[in-house]
Design a protein around this motif. Structure first.
Motif, mmCIF file in Angstrom:
data_model
loop_
_atom_site.group_PDB
_atom_site.id
_atom_site.type_symbol
_atom_site.label_atom_id
_atom_site.label_comp_id
_atom_site.label_asym_id
_atom_site.label_seq_id
_atom_site.Cartn_x
_atom_site.Cartn_y
_atom_site.Cartn_z
ATOM 1 N N HIS A 42 1.093 -1.364 0.215
ATOM 2 C CA HIS A 42 0.157 0.343 0.008
ATOM 3 C C HIS A 42 0.625 1.196 -0.346
ATOM 4 O O HIS A 42 0.499 2.110 -0.694
ATOM 5 N N GLY A 44 4.070 1.517 -1.113
ATOM 6 C CA GLY A 44 4.535 1.256 -2.869
ATOM 7 C C GLY A 44 3.512 1.585 -3.436
ATOM 8 O O GLY A 44 3.811 2.841 -4.676
ATOM 9 N N GLU A 45 2.207 1.337 -3.352
ATOM 10 C CA GLU A 45 1.545 2.650 -4.330
ATOM 11 C C GLU A 45 1.143 3.724 -4.085
ATOM 12 O O GLU A 45 1.563 4.455 -5.001
ATOM 13 N N HIS A 46 1.361 4.435 -2.466
ATOM 14 C CA HIS A 46 1.117 5.975 -2.707
ATOM 15 C C HIS A 46 2.555 6.213 -3.193
ATOM 16 O O HIS A 46 1.959 7.141 -3.864
ATOM 17 N N GLN A 47 3.494 5.718 -2.834
ATOM 18 C CA GLN A 47 4.367 6.023 -3.085
ATOM 19 C C GLN A 47 4.390 6.679 -5.288
ATOM 20 O O GLN A 47 4.736 7.250 -5.879
ATOM 21 N N ALA A 48 4.339 5.717 -5.870
ATOM 22 C CA ALA A 48 4.082 5.126 -7.172
ATOM 23 C C ALA A 48 3.330 6.772 -7.952
ATOM 24 O O ALA A 48 3.504 7.327 -8.768
ATOM 25 N N ARG A 49 1.776 6.589 -7.400
ATOM 26 C CA ARG A 49 1.066 7.618 -7.313
ATOM 27 C C ARG A 49 1.994 9.331 -6.966
ATOM 28 O O ARG A 49 2.100 9.998 -8.250
ATOM 29 N N GLN A 50 2.508 9.331 -5.849
ATOM 30 C CA GLN A 50 2.989 10.851 -6.351
ATOM 31 C C GLN A 50 4.234 10.850 -6.734
ATOM 32 O O GLN A 50 4.086 11.721 -7.268
ATOM 33 N N ALA A 51 4.734 9.143 -7.226
ATOM 34 C CA ALA A 51 5.839 10.157 -8.986
ATOM 35 C C ALA A 51 5.038 9.754 -9.916
ATOM 36 O O ALA A 51 5.750 10.824 -10.625
ATOM 37 N N ASN A 52 4.174 9.582 -10.249
ATOM 38 C CA ASN A 52 3.105 9.639 -11.295
ATOM 39 C C ASN A 52 3.082 11.027 -10.900
ATOM 40 O O ASN A 52 3.008 12.225 -12.761
ATOM 41 N N ARG A 54 4.552 13.891 -10.387
ATOM 42 C CA ARG A 54 5.728 14.319 -10.235
ATOM 43 C C ARG A 54 6.582 14.291 -11.578
ATOM 44 O O ARG A 54 6.284 15.454 -12.340
ATOM 45 N N ARG A 55 5.628 13.400 -12.072
ATOM 46 C CA ARG A 55 6.170 12.938 -13.955
ATOM 47 C C ARG A 55 5.495 14.111 -14.577
ATOM 48 O O ARG A 55 6.021 14.703 -15.059
#
Length: 321
Positions: A42, A44-52, A54-55
């Motif tokens: 969970h 990791g999913e939040h971090q991936a969402r934040q990274a998306n 930022r991208r």
């Protein structure tokens, strides 16, 4: 098996390991690690969402810089090609789309999950011995695991609604009316007339005079004002309760009766029994919920746990007698 440290604190990890060995069945360790893995996924999913996000915002920023360069060229009176203008117009539209997408992701409500820290705290803080509880997923024929999970979660919500209603239910009318009478009669306070029996001394010179009679003292109390000053204030309500207790009780009870329309009263004993039954029913539903979640995970799927899930259900345990 080594436990993942709690907040990277190895001493806490050792304490968890010791508690699991002493007070919990062997399978609790596996269930706790299952909770840790889900919590990590969970996060990791939040971090991936934040990274998306930022991208996307970085792309929008690059387009903004491109648009600004184009506007500066035009502002200087330099000639721009049709292709350059076409690219700039596309950049404006694309930047608007990216900004809208980033805002959508930011405002999209996230799905909560039970943090593994709650499991660690439960293991460390709970006292006594625990034993394992086996619960089947109970997925009906033709029903998908997700549908079964939604159904059991609706049962949990219904238990919560019923418990809130039970806690908010009024006492039986007779008990409430009795309390009104007790409070009114306990609050009444009449004047102190006994002072009129005495001759009070007034000081005149060395010997004084005993010619002044005492006066009636009506109910009052001393209050402390802002700044620390004190003042005596009358207590008229207590005096009224002394003068007209029966009338006050009668009128207050009549208003109480009017408020009981469409109410379902519960005595304290009945309320306790109803809430205990609902808590037991809810725990049973939560155990089935956890069993379904595990079946989804074992099949390779991902299913988040409710942040306030009962740790007894999540860890598959109950208190030993």
């Amino acid at each position: 098996m080594t436990l993942r440290p709690l907040h990277d604190d190895f001493s806490t990890s050792a304490k968890i390991d010791e508690a699991l060995n002493k007070r919990f069945p062997a399978k609790t360790r596996i269930d706790y690690l299952r909770l840790v893995r889900a919590s990590d996924l969970h996060g990791g999913e939040h971090q991936a969402r934040q990274a998306n996000i930022r991208r996307i915002t970085d792309q929008a920023r690059e387009l903004y810089n491109f648009i600004q360069d184009y506007e500066r060229v035009r502002a200087h009176g330099e000639e721009v090609t049709a292709d350059y203008t076409k690219q700039a117009n596309f950049a404006v539209k694309e930047r608007a789309r990216l900004i809208a997408e980033a805002n959508r992701l930011r405002n999209e409500p996230g799905v909560g999950n039970l943090p593994y820290e709650r499991g660690a705290e439960f293991i460390l803080d709970s006292a006594g011995q625990f034993k394992a509880v086996k619960v089947d997923a109970r997925i009906a024929k033709g029903q998908s695991p997700q549908d079964a999970l939604n159904s059991v979660r609706e049962e949990i919500l219904e238990c919560d609604r019923a418990m809130r209603a039970a806690r908010a239910a009024p006492l039986p009318l007779a008990e409430a009316a009795k309390q009104i009478e007790e409070d009114v009669r306990a609050f009444r306070r009449g004047p102190d007339v006994l002072a009129t029996m005495r001759i009070r001394q007034e000081t005149f010179g060395r010997n004084g005079s005993h010619s002044t009679q005492g006066r009636v003292r009506f109910p009052s109390r001393e209050v402390v004002l802002d700044g620390g000053n004190r003042e005596e204030v009358d207590e008229g309500v207590r005096f009224l309760c002394w003068l007209f207790p029966d009338q006050i009780i009668k009128k207050a009870t009549a208003e109480l009766e009017a408020a009981y329309k469409d109410k379902k009263p519960l005595s304290l004993a009945e309320r306790t029994r109803v809430i205990a039954e609902l808590e037991s029913k809810k725990l049973d539903a939560e155990r089935r919920e956890e069993a379904i979640i595990r079946s989804i995970e074992d099949a390779g799927g991902i299913q988040w746990r409710r942040p306030l899930a009962n740790m007894l259900a999540v860890l598959g345990i109950e208190r030993a007698a």
